[in-house]
Design a protein around this motif. Structure first.
Motif, PDB file in Angstrom:
ATOM      1  N   HIS A  83       0.869  -1.190   0.000  1.00 39.12           N
ATOM      2  CA  HIS A  83       0.000   0.000   0.000  1.00 39.12           C
ATOM      3  C   HIS A  83       0.898   1.229   0.000  1.00 39.12           C
ATOM      4  CE1 HIS A  83      -3.070   2.912   0.838  1.00 39.12           C
ATOM      5  NE2 HIS A  83      -2.397   3.308   1.918  1.00 39.12           N
ATOM      6  N   ILE A  84       0.875   1.970  -1.101  1.00 43.16           N
ATOM      7  CA  ILE A  84       1.672   3.187  -1.217  1.00 43.16           C
ATOM      8  C   ILE A  84       0.724   4.340  -1.523  1.00 43.16           C
ATOM      9  CG2 ILE A  84       3.568   4.333  -2.439  1.00 43.16           C
ATOM     10  CD1 ILE A  84       4.642   1.558  -3.154  1.00 43.16           C
ATOM     11  N   PRO A  85       0.602   5.317  -0.605  1.00 48.42           N
ATOM     12  CA  PRO A  85      -0.336   6.425  -0.828  1.00 48.42           C
ATOM     13  C   PRO A  85      -0.070   7.121  -2.154  1.00 48.42           C
ATOM     14  CG  PRO A  85       0.541   6.473   1.404  1.00 48.42           C
ATOM     15  CD  PRO A  85       1.334   5.442   0.656  1.00 48.42           C
ATOM     16  N   TYR A  86      -1.135   7.499  -2.837  1.00 51.33           N
ATOM     17  CA  TYR A  86      -0.953   8.096  -4.157  1.00 51.33           C
ATOM     18  C   TYR A  86      -0.726   9.602  -4.054  1.00 51.33           C
ATOM     19  CZ  TYR A  86      -0.941   8.059  -9.182  1.00 51.33           C
ATOM     20  OH  TYR A  86      -0.541   8.136 -10.485  1.00 51.33           O
ATOM     21  N   ASP A  87       0.293   9.987  -3.306  1.00 52.10           N
ATOM     22  CA  ASP A  87       0.754  11.371  -3.312  1.00 52.10           C
ATOM     23  C   ASP A  87       1.475  11.617  -4.636  1.00 52.10           C
ATOM     24  OD1 ASP A  87      -0.098  11.832  -0.674  1.00 52.10           O
ATOM     25  OD2 ASP A  87       1.783  11.055   0.138  1.00 52.10           O
TER      26      ASP A  87
END
Length: 241
Positions: free
Chosen positions: A98-102
């Motif tokens: 899970h990698i935040p979509y910043d």
């Protein structure tokens, strides 16, 4: 082993909301440094159509830690998920993060040739598998319905420092906490590591699940049995179950 900077796993908005912007910024800068270092390492290892990676993965893991190297590689592959130069195995692996979509996540991608980056990723995963860690296949099913109280659970390795990424250090005995119960509002679980009885707490989502009995090592089974032995009430001489 070098002390690695902690990996911040949440979005910039989340960091701002929780007054953790400095933590996010430090981790973001380290992510960028790691991506550049991997890109340079691959570039330097490629010479006249031959890739001489040798111990490149080990060097990057030693410098930045498994958590960050895995995170940067997964981010790189996620952002190029349609690029078939990445193997199906590596693309499936990358989707598990899970990698935040910043928008800033585009700043920490490995810029080396995808085919070479894919080979480097395989080397990193080979180092990871060599750790012999417990995973979901070693845990009981229906984890969401499990009450963890009095059980031996497996801590997710990404929440352990590299020097503690061992099967022994993953085993955690839970004595209580709201997070031990499925569906509870609280998420903390309290207990101790079976290895050395060090007491601490985790959150429920930092646990893979309850270890299947057949995978419990003999030394751990002995310690668990000792914890589960009935204790005698010294004042009354009665045995407490």
């Amino acid at each position: 082993m070098a002390e690695h900077k902690p990996l911040y796993r949440w979005s910039l908005d989340n960091a701002i909301h929780n007054n953790e912007r400095d933590l996010w910024r430090d981790s973001y800068k380290e992510n960028c440094d790691c991506a550049r270092a991997i890109s340079q390492t691959i570039s330097e290892a490629y010479d006249h159509d031959t890739l001489h990676l040798n111990d490149c993965a080990k060097l990057m893991i030693e410098k930045y830690g498994f958590n960050r190297v895995n995170y940067v590689l997964a981010n790189t592959i996620q952002l190029s998920h349609n690029d078939r130069r990445y193997s199906e195995t590596n693309r499936v692996w990358a989707r598990g993060f899970h990698i935040p979509y910043d928008k800033q996540r585009h700043d920490f991608v490995v810029t080396a040739h995808p085919g070479l980056t894919d080979i480097f990723t395989r080397q990193v995963l080979c180092e990871w598998r060599a750790l012999g860690l417990f995973d979901v296949s070693h845990c009981e099913e229906n984890d969401s319905e499990q009450d963890y109280t009095g059980k031996v659970v497996v801590i997710r390795p990404e929440f352990l420092k590299d020097e503690y990424k061992t099967p022994e250090d993953q085993l955690f005995y839970i004595s209580g906490g709201n997070g031990a119960r499925p569906g509870a509002i609280g998420r903390k679980v309290y207990g101790e590591f079976l290895k050395d009885s060090e007491k601490t707490h985790y959150f429920r989502d930092e646990i893979i699940g309850v270890l299947k009995e057949e995978y419990l090592p003999e030394w751990a089974a002995a310690k668990l049995a000792n914890k589960q032995e009935p204790k005698e009430d010294e004042s009354s001489g009665m045995t407490i179950q």
